[in-house]
Scaffold this active site. Structure first.
Site, PDB file in Angstrom:
ATOM      1  N   LYS A 155      -2.107  -8.680   5.646  1.00 57.61           N
ATOM      2  CA  LYS A 155      -1.581  -8.119   4.393  1.00 57.61           C
ATOM      3  C   LYS A 155      -0.711  -9.143   3.684  1.00 57.61           C
ATOM      4  O   LYS A 155       0.067  -9.868   4.324  1.00 57.61           O
ATOM      5  CB  LYS A 155      -0.764  -6.859   4.696  1.00 57.61           C
ATOM      6  CG  LYS A 155      -0.239  -6.138   3.468  1.00 57.61           C
ATOM      7  CD  LYS A 155       0.615  -4.937   3.868  1.00 57.61           C
ATOM      8  CE  LYS A 155       1.098  -4.159   2.648  1.00 57.61           C
ATOM      9  NZ  LYS A 155       1.965  -3.013   3.029  1.00 57.61           N
ATOM     10  N   SER A 200       0.358   1.240   1.224  1.00 62.16           N
ATOM     11  CA  SER A 200       0.159   0.040   0.424  1.00 62.16           C
ATOM     12  C   SER A 200      -0.705  -1.021   1.118  1.00 62.16           C
ATOM     13  O   SER A 200      -1.091  -2.003   0.485  1.00 62.16           O
ATOM     14  CB  SER A 200       1.516  -0.565   0.055  1.00 62.16           C
ATOM     15  OG  SER A 200       2.244  -0.955   1.202  1.00 62.16           O
ATOM     16  N   GLY A 221       6.183   0.867   5.777  1.00 57.03           N
ATOM     17  CA  GLY A 221       7.548   1.265   5.427  1.00 57.03           C
ATOM     18  C   GLY A 221       7.660   2.738   5.105  1.00 57.03           C
ATOM     19  O   GLY A 221       8.739   3.310   5.136  1.00 57.03           O
ATOM     20  N   GLY A 222       6.515   3.348   4.753  1.00 58.15           N
ATOM     21  CA  GLY A 222       6.478   4.777   4.463  1.00 58.15           C
ATOM     22  C   GLY A 222       5.077   5.302   4.686  1.00 58.15           C
ATOM     23  O   GLY A 222       4.511   5.984   3.848  1.00 58.15           O
ATOM     24  N   GLY A 223       4.506   4.937   5.830  1.00 55.26           N
ATOM     25  CA  GLY A 223       3.126   5.301   6.129  1.00 55.26           C
ATOM     26  C   GLY A 223       2.117   4.314   5.603  1.00 55.26           C
ATOM     27  O   GLY A 223       0.914   4.595   5.567  1.00 55.26           O
ATOM     28  N   SER A 224       2.567   3.120   5.208  1.00 56.41           N
ATOM     29  CA  SER A 224       1.703   2.179   4.495  1.00 56.41           C
ATOM     30  C   SER A 224       0.616   1.544   5.342  1.00 56.41           C
ATOM     31  O   SER A 224      -0.287   0.906   4.799  1.00 56.41           O
ATOM     32  CB  SER A 224       2.557   1.067   3.862  1.00 56.41           C
ATOM     33  OG  SER A 224       3.350   1.595   2.829  1.00 56.41           O
TER      34      SER A 224
END
Length: 603
Positions: A207, A283, A304-307
């Site tokens: 990524k 993301s 960071g939030g389910g990314s």
């Protein structure tokens, strides 16, 4: 609207008979894209009107009532770190403390079940055969194919899927000469019998939030690569390189990780290989889609939030986020330092386990370092008496196809392995989501402040400009109260784990939704779908807990559905065991994505 007054966490009933009220996110914001999102940005960035609009938005969406202005008795907990606990885990291999990454990979390979399939046997067109790390390694070792041949097929596939006809937008940057160079070195090692590990010659995509030479790290922007030099590999990348992996380039992502769709106006919107007219999720969109399309068995993301887990579920692959601190954050863009960390996207649970063994952080002194257990996956029947905690109101707050598919998956686990599902209550789910949103937003703006102060706004995507305006509006009181809510949730989850091995939920509340043309150049604001996508992701990040998602079926449109398991801190081996059992129960029903490349298939 009166602010919420919380009672002490220890007085909250976590049983199935709890009177706690479940708040389903009632997001009050229409979908906006194209010209409308530009007008909205201009309004938000106006000196007086903008702050007024932001106040109304936060008020309507309960941030003020449930977080900023709330009365919370617990002190703030500023990080999601966990002290090491020696948790008994079934059927594991305890690795020696000072093994190198290649040695850990060898240990992990030894934990996998025997494979009876011929490496290059074609599978029926209706079913899905993903070439695994072991498939590639066997083919390389026997000379059936070489890393150079696979690299050339990979490059041809990337070129094809980047063509105007498909425009899948998996990668931001990849260097064919660099990829072939790595593959040639790996091929020579196999010819000489000096391969570094079972991951030697394995394509791994990275990524574009993680440093990987010789590429810049853009974070999905068109400016950050110029503002911040990439001087060395990130720690996780360096460990993969030490294993001989072929680093296949930098994958696309939602700009600055500030969204859940994977729509990127600068580098193209990553499309879902199951249906190119649908989003891939974000993301870590490019990493999930590249693995789904068969371009590589493993990719790295940042969660960071389910990314990692959200796009994995939408693309029908495995998404694995270990315990906070298990992997090093060195060389990862510090966009959200208390909730984000690297994660793994893989075609199978076995490959996730192998990649995990390679990139575990063993740099700390031995007396500070948590022990590393690897799951012995030779027989899932040997892990017994697993208890799955299920909060029914939360679990069922999803689309009908998802609910029924995930319920069926739990029934399969009970029928095949005798595992029990326990009814529990996880209080304040929506409060936790909002607290995480305040936290990740505040940390993002703080980490980017030195760049944003000097940057022309026109270099930032329209949807991200909205996100940054919202992030910058959060007060210090909202941030502090968010950390108080983190403390409460840490208590709730630890109490649940006293009786359950894992918490189970759908991975997302919706499957991959349509990628609309008006969003391609401007991005979009779709907070309703966004809230549904992140609904089940937050505990893994806000509380630093390990979590994994695995595909368990499809909706009526043939789009993947993921089931998530959240574990105790440091219980990665148990999570991998459970996910592997779930995968084995479901995999005979797996279908090929519409865009799929067999890099090992005979010509």
């Amino acid at each position: 609207m009166a602010a919420k007054v919380y009672k002490p966490a220890a007085e909250v009933n976590l049983g199935p008979d709890s009177d706690e009220f479940y708040i389903s996110p009632n997001v009050k914001a229409p979908r906006v894209a194209g010209l409308l999102v530009k007008i909205f940005v201009w309004i938000l960035e106006m000196p007086i009107i903008g702050p007024m609009v932001l106040y109304i938005l936060k008020k309507d969406n309960l941030i003020n009532k449930l977080v900023q202005d709330a009365e919370i008795p617990e002190p703030p907990l500023f990080t999601a770190t966990h002290s090491w606990e020696d948790i008994p885990e079934q059927n594991v291999c305890l690795t020696k403390p000072d093994l190198s990454p290649p040695e850990r990979v060898q240990e992990a390979i030894g934990c996998l079940p025997a494979s009876l399939e011929s490496t290059l046997t074609d599978s029926p067109s209706s079913s899905l055969k993903r070439w695994t790390i072991r498939d590639f390694n066997r083919a390389y070792s026997t000379g059936e194919i070489t890393p150079v041949q696979v690299a050339k097929r990979f490059l041809a596939a990337v070129k094809e899927c980047s063509s105007p006809g498909l425009n899948m937008a998996f990668f931001i940057s990849y260097n064919p000469e660099e990829i072939i160079r790595q593959a040639e070195e790996s091929t020579l090692r196999y010819q000489r019998g000096t391969q570094l590990s079972a991951m030697d010659g394995i394509l791994v995509a990275v990524k574009d939030e993680i440093d990987c030479l010789p590429y810049p790290t853009t974070g999905g922007t068109r400016w950050l690569g110029r503002a911040r030099a990439c001087a060395a590999d990130a720690a996780v990348v360096a460990q993969l390189r030490a294993c001989g992996a072929v680093l296949a380039g930098k994958t696309n992502m939602h700009e600055l990780g500030a969204g859940t769709s994977g729509i990127n106006p600068h580098h193209g919107s990553t499309r879902n290989p199951y249906n190119a007219g649908r989003v891939s999720g974000g993301s870590s969109s490019g990493s999930a889609a590249a693995v789904c399309a068969g371009l590589c068995p493993v990719a790295l993301g940042v969660d960071g939030g389910g990314s990692v887990r959200m796009p994995a579920a939408l693309c029908g692959v495995v998404g694995f986020k270990p315990t906070a601190g298990r992997l090093s954050n060195a060389g990862v863009l510090p966009l959200n330092w208390t909730v984000g960390m690297p994660g793994i996207l893989a075609g199978t649970v076995e490959d996730a386990a192998v990649a995990y063994s390679a990139i575990v952080d063993q740099s700390q002194p031995s007396y500070l370092r948590p022990e590393l257990n690897l799951p012995l996956l030779k027989s899932s029947l040997s892990i017994k008496n697993i208890k799955l905690a299920k909060y029914a109101k939360w679990f069922n707050d999803s689309a009908q196809d998802i609910r029924s598919c995930c319920d069926k998956a739990l029934q399969m686990l009970h029928a095949q392995y005798g595992w029990e599902t326990l009814d529990v209550t996880i209080p304040e789910i929506e409060e936790m989501r909002l607290a995480h949103y305040v936290t990740i937003g505040s940390e993002c703006t703080a980490s980017l402040a030195k760049y944003l102060d000097k940057l022309k706004r026109s270099e930032i995507g329209w949807d991200v400009r909205v996100a940054l305006s919202v992030y910058g509006s959060f007060s210090s009181r909202a941030y502090l109260n968010s950390q108080r809510l983190r403390n409460r949730q840490m208590y709730f989850h630890k109490e649940i784990f006293k009786t359950a091995d894992v918490i189970v939920s759908p991975m997302t509340g919706v499957t991959a939704y349509k990628l609309q043309d008006d969003a391609l150049k401007s991005g979009e604001l779709d907070y309703i779908n966004g809230a549904a996508l992140v609904r089940y992701s937050i505990a893994g990040n806000f509380l630093g807990l390990p979590a994994i998602t695995v595909m368990v079926g499809y909706d009526k449109a043939g789009l993947p559905i993921g089931l998530q398991f959240i574990g105790r801190a440091w219980s990665e081996a148990t999570l991998l065991h459970i996910a592997f059992a779930m995968q084995e129960a479901c995999k005979k029903h797996y279908m090929k994505p519409a865009v799929f490349y067999d890099l090992l298939k005979k010509d």
